[in-house]
Design an enzyme around this catalytic site. Sequence first.
Site, PDB file in Angstrom:
ATOM      1  N   ASP A  95       5.452   2.618  25.359  1.00 31.16           N
ATOM      2  CA  ASP A  95       4.991   3.384  23.582  1.00 31.16           C
ATOM      3  C   ASP A  95       3.624   2.888  23.707  1.00 31.16           C
ATOM      4  OD1 ASP A  95       7.587   4.330  22.996  1.00 31.16           O
ATOM      5  OD2 ASP A  95       7.826   2.831  22.021  1.00 31.16           O
ATOM      6  N   PRO A 110       0.870  -6.133   0.483  1.00 34.78           N
ATOM      7  CA  PRO A 110      -0.377  -6.450   1.035  1.00 34.78           C
ATOM      8  C   PRO A 110      -0.908  -7.120   1.439  1.00 34.78           C
ATOM      9  CG  PRO A 110      -0.089  -5.125  -1.388  1.00 34.78           C
ATOM     10  CD  PRO A 110       1.047  -5.577  -1.047  1.00 34.78           C
TER      11      PRO A 110
END
Length: 233
Positions: A175, A88
């Site tokens: 995409d 993180p």
Amino acid sequence: MRIDIVSIFPQYLAPLELSLVGKARDAGLLDVRVHDLRDHATDKHRSVDDTPYGGGPGMVMMAEPWGAALDAIRADAKADPWLVIPTPSGYRFDQPTATTLASHEHLVFACGRYEGIDARVAEHYAARSDWAGVLEYSIGDYVLGGGEAAALVMVEAAVRLIPGVLGNAESAADDSFSKEAGPALEGPVFTKPPKWRELEVPEVLLSGDHGRIAAWRKERARERTQQRRPDLT
Ligand code: ADE
């Protein structure tokens, strides 16, 4: 491409046998190997963590088993590998990052648990001339229980960009987030039947008018991006 993943929960990576990644492996486009970090522990309890220097809550993964596991992988690798550490505290992982990963010959994912891996591991492998480099990535602003789920995300995002993995060579190009599309989300999509529970497919999509269809799709994508992700406009 070769991908090695080191974890104390190797079974967590079982989904890599399925779907797109599993098919890429079956097709010989991808060689995935999963390793148990505890096989490189040195004590009888197979310990991989210890208390943090400086105090504080939780445990830190020890450098020693990580060094042994990563050196064993390097010893039987052809190319200098990139070490990828999901954390993180890492740099943001996004579509351009996935494209970069997909261009590398060999990735090694080091999945940490607890409060993370002793920082000397990243420092050591960044300085090693027989490793390509060290990449520390976060998949989003939330904290997972460990790096495994993040590694699954990064592997899938990268593998689908390897030439030959997607059935239709064009399908990665439009995409959301791809360079060609610009920073815009994709709009809604529809398939048969034309009417489902009183809901009808927008008439324009049945018109056969490719110009109108393209303009309609562009506008829906723009609207959705403005609504959901104004930060991308
Ligand atoms: N490990 C724990 N949380 C994570 C996150 N958000 N991204 C990558 N690895 C992680």
